[in-house]
Design a protein around this motif. Structure first.
Motif, PDB file in Angstrom:
ATOM      1  N   GLY A 122       1.905 -21.515  -7.334  1.00 39.41           N
ATOM      2  CA  GLY A 122       2.464 -21.013  -8.577  1.00 39.41           C
ATOM      3  C   GLY A 122       1.879 -19.688  -9.030  1.00 39.41           C
ATOM      4  O   GLY A 122       2.380 -19.083  -9.984  1.00 39.41           O
ATOM      5  N   THR A 123       0.838 -19.200  -8.354  1.00 44.83           N
ATOM      6  CA  THR A 123       0.230 -17.932  -8.750  1.00 44.83           C
ATOM      7  C   THR A 123       1.214 -16.772  -8.555  1.00 44.83           C
ATOM      8  O   THR A 123       1.758 -16.617  -7.465  1.00 44.83           O
ATOM      9  N   PRO A 124       1.440 -15.944  -9.580  1.00 45.09           N
ATOM     10  CA  PRO A 124       2.332 -14.785  -9.418  1.00 45.09           C
ATOM     11  C   PRO A 124       1.738 -13.777  -8.427  1.00 45.09           C
ATOM     12  O   PRO A 124       0.519 -13.587  -8.385  1.00 45.09           O
ATOM     13  N   LEU A 125       2.604 -13.177  -7.644  1.00 43.37           N
ATOM     14  CA  LEU A 125       2.187 -12.150  -6.678  1.00 43.37           C
ATOM     15  C   LEU A 125       2.966 -10.877  -6.998  1.00 43.37           C
ATOM     16  O   LEU A 125       4.034 -10.629  -6.449  1.00 43.37           O
ATOM     17  N   ARG A 126       2.419 -10.071  -7.909  1.00 40.99           N
ATOM     18  CA  ARG A 126       3.101  -8.868  -8.368  1.00 40.99           C
ATOM     19  C   ARG A 126       2.841  -7.710  -7.415  1.00 40.99           C
ATOM     20  O   ARG A 126       1.693  -7.394  -7.084  1.00 40.99           O
ATOM     21  N   GLN A 127       3.907  -7.071  -6.984  1.00 39.14           N
ATOM     22  CA  GLN A 127       3.783  -6.021  -5.982  1.00 39.14           C
ATOM     23  C   GLN A 127       2.865  -4.890  -6.431  1.00 39.14           C
ATOM     24  O   GLN A 127       2.034  -4.415  -5.655  1.00 39.14           O
ATOM     25  N   ASP A 182       7.053  -5.984   2.160  1.00 36.04           N
ATOM     26  CA  ASP A 182       7.360  -6.536   3.482  1.00 36.04           C
ATOM     27  C   ASP A 182       6.487  -7.753   3.794  1.00 36.04           C
ATOM     28  O   ASP A 182       6.949  -8.722   4.407  1.00 36.04           O
ATOM     29  N   ALA A 183       5.223  -7.701   3.373  1.00 39.84           N
ATOM     30  CA  ALA A 183       4.328  -8.839   3.592  1.00 39.84           C
ATOM     31  C   ALA A 183       4.804 -10.067   2.825  1.00 39.84           C
ATOM     32  O   ALA A 183       4.805 -11.189   3.352  1.00 39.84           O
ATOM     33  N   LEU A 184       5.245  -9.859   1.593  1.00 44.48           N
ATOM     34  CA  LEU A 184       5.737 -10.980   0.787  1.00 44.48           C
ATOM     35  C   LEU A 184       7.006 -11.574   1.395  1.00 44.48           C
ATOM     36  O   LEU A 184       7.193 -12.796   1.392  1.00 44.48           O
ATOM     37  N   ARG A 185       7.864 -10.715   1.927  1.00 43.21           N
ATOM     38  CA  ARG A 185       9.073 -11.216   2.574  1.00 43.21           C
ATOM     39  C   ARG A 185       8.734 -12.017   3.829  1.00 43.21           C
ATOM     40  O   ARG A 185       9.368 -13.027   4.131  1.00 43.21           O
ATOM     41  N   GLN A 186       7.734 -11.568   4.564  1.00 39.87           N
ATOM     42  CA  GLN A 186       7.290 -12.303   5.749  1.00 39.87           C
ATOM     43  C   GLN A 186       6.776 -13.684   5.356  1.00 39.87           C
ATOM     44  O   GLN A 186       7.105 -14.695   5.986  1.00 39.87           O
ATOM     45  N   LEU A 187       5.976 -13.741   4.299  1.00 43.61           N
ATOM     46  CA  LEU A 187       5.430 -15.016   3.847  1.00 43.61           C
ATOM     47  C   LEU A 187       6.517 -15.905   3.246  1.00 43.61           C
ATOM     48  O   LEU A 187       6.430 -17.135   3.327  1.00 43.61           O
ATOM     49  N   GLU A 188       7.543 -15.301   2.664  1.00 43.56           N
ATOM     50  CA  GLU A 188       8.670 -16.082   2.181  1.00 43.56           C
ATOM     51  C   GLU A 188       9.377 -16.752   3.351  1.00 43.56           C
ATOM     52  O   GLU A 188       9.771 -17.925   3.276  1.00 43.56           O
ATOM     53  N   ALA A 189       9.551 -16.027   4.471  1.00 39.90           N
ATOM     54  CA  ALA A 189      10.188 -16.585   5.659  1.00 39.90           C
ATOM     55  C   ALA A 189       9.383 -17.745   6.242  1.00 39.90           C
ATOM     56  O   ALA A 189       9.935 -18.652   6.863  1.00 39.90           O
ATOM     57  N   HIS A 247      11.806 -15.007  -6.498  1.00 42.93           N
ATOM     58  CA  HIS A 247      12.934 -15.199  -7.419  1.00 42.93           C
ATOM     59  C   HIS A 247      13.526 -13.836  -7.747  1.00 42.93           C
ATOM     60  O   HIS A 247      12.786 -12.863  -7.931  1.00 42.93           O
ATOM     61  N   PRO A 248      14.866 -13.737  -7.814  1.00 45.54           N
ATOM     62  CA  PRO A 248      15.497 -12.432  -8.068  1.00 45.54           C
ATOM     63  C   PRO A 248      15.007 -11.718  -9.312  1.00 45.54           C
ATOM     64  O   PRO A 248      14.928 -10.487  -9.345  1.00 45.54           O
ATOM     65  N   THR A 249      14.679 -12.474 -10.367  1.00 46.99           N
ATOM     66  CA  THR A 249      14.252 -11.838 -11.613  1.00 46.99           C
ATOM     67  C   THR A 249      12.779 -12.089 -11.945  1.00 46.99           C
ATOM     68  O   THR A 249      12.149 -11.272 -12.620  1.00 46.99           O
ATOM     69  N   LYS A 250      12.212 -13.195 -11.468  1.00 45.00           N
ATOM     70  CA  LYS A 250      10.836 -13.540 -11.819  1.00 45.00           C
ATOM     71  C   LYS A 250       9.818 -13.031 -10.807  1.00 45.00           C
ATOM     72  O   LYS A 250       8.615 -13.115 -11.048  1.00 45.00           O
ATOM     73  N   GLY A 251      10.290 -12.527  -9.675  1.00 44.11           N
ATOM     74  CA  GLY A 251       9.377 -12.000  -8.677  1.00 44.11           C
ATOM     75  C   GLY A 251       8.813 -13.072  -7.765  1.00 44.11           C
ATOM     76  O   GLY A 251       9.349 -14.190  -7.673  1.00 44.11           O
ATOM     77  N   ALA A 252       7.718 -12.735  -7.084  1.00 44.35           N
ATOM     78  CA  ALA A 252       7.137 -13.613  -6.074  1.00 44.35           C
ATOM     79  C   ALA A 252       6.003 -14.455  -6.654  1.00 44.35           C
ATOM     80  O   ALA A 252       5.299 -14.026  -7.564  1.00 44.35           O
ATOM     81  N   HIS A 253       5.845 -15.649  -6.106  1.00 46.35           N
ATOM     82  CA  HIS A 253       4.704 -16.487  -6.461  1.00 46.35           C
ATOM     83  C   HIS A 253       4.372 -17.391  -5.277  1.00 46.35           C
ATOM     84  O   HIS A 253       5.208 -17.589  -4.380  1.00 46.35           O
TER      85      HIS A 253
END
Length: 228
Positions: A41-46, A62-69, A76-82
């Motif tokens: 649940g920790t936010p990961l702000r670019q 790109d790193a966040l997208r890799q970890l998402e995969a 989340h489209p509006t809330k960002g990565a966590h």
């Protein structure tokens, strides 16, 4: 974020390792998630991460997208990565259904497996050993299992199994990467393949059930421990 991590040496490390900046960032984040430094649940702000790493936002993105995969990060489209949450209840439900379906498929399949199909399954295990991309491990794991069930003679059963593999995919990748489980999983896979080569359906089913049960418990316990 109150996350404590010394990233000052990361830039120098890039000169010595044949990895992209994004891969380096992904490796550090993956390890921090695995050891609990970054909780579920920790936010990961670019912007924040780019400043901490000392790089531009692009490799961080790109790193966040890799970890998402890999199922480790949710974007989340509006809330960002966590950091993705692990649902212990969902894990137990998926793996319980997998055990029922796959045990039956394996029992039916073992007597009919050709040498070519068994060799194909063995080749997939070698691919898993050699594959550096964590995002591919879940796919290869699914291919291995489905190869062993392919001779069960029930297309509907195989369809149900594949659907539940897809549902478990992100958890399998977390299991193989974050929880350092790949070596144990591969040992169990090879035991499973050996019993199939010996045409011992009963032993194969026992190995499979233990394999799935151990993975389920490891993941479910990790999921429970990471609840806020």
């Amino acid at each position: 974020m109150t996350w404590r991590l010394d990233l000052r040496g990361l830039g120098e490390g890039l000169l010595q390792k044949p990895l992209t900046v994004a891969e380096q960032v992904a490796n550090v984040l993956r390890e921090s998630i695995a050891d609990g430094s970054l909780a579920a649940g920790t936010p990961l702000r670019q912007d924040d991460l780019a400043e901490r790493f000392g790089f531009s936002r692009m490799p961080v993105r790109d790193a966040l997208r890799q970890l998402e995969a890999e199922g480790i990060v949710s974007i989340h489209p509006t809330k960002g990565a966590h950091v993705a949450r692990m649902d212990a209840t969902e894990i137990r439900e998926i793996f319980a259904v997998r055990e029922l379906l796959e045990s039956e498929a394996l029992r039916l399949s073992v007597p009919n497996l050709t040498r070519e199909k068994l060799d194909e399954a063995g080749h997939v295990l070698n691919q898993i050993d050699a594959e550096p991309n964590v995002g591919r491990w879940g796919t290869l794991n699914r291919i291995f299992h489905l190869a062993l069930y392919s001779a069960c003679g029930n297309a509907r059963l195989l369809g149900l199994i594949e659907a539940h593999h897809n549902a478990a995919d992100r958890y399998v990748r977390v299991l193989l990467s974050n929880l350092n489980y790949r070596s144990q999983s591969q040992e169990e896979h090879r035991d499973l393949l050996t019993t199939c080569r010996h045409r011992d359906a009963g032993a194969a089913v026992r190995v499979l059930r233990k394999h799935l049960g151990d993975g389920m418990e490891t993941l479910a316990q990790a999921g429970s421990a990471r609840k806020p």
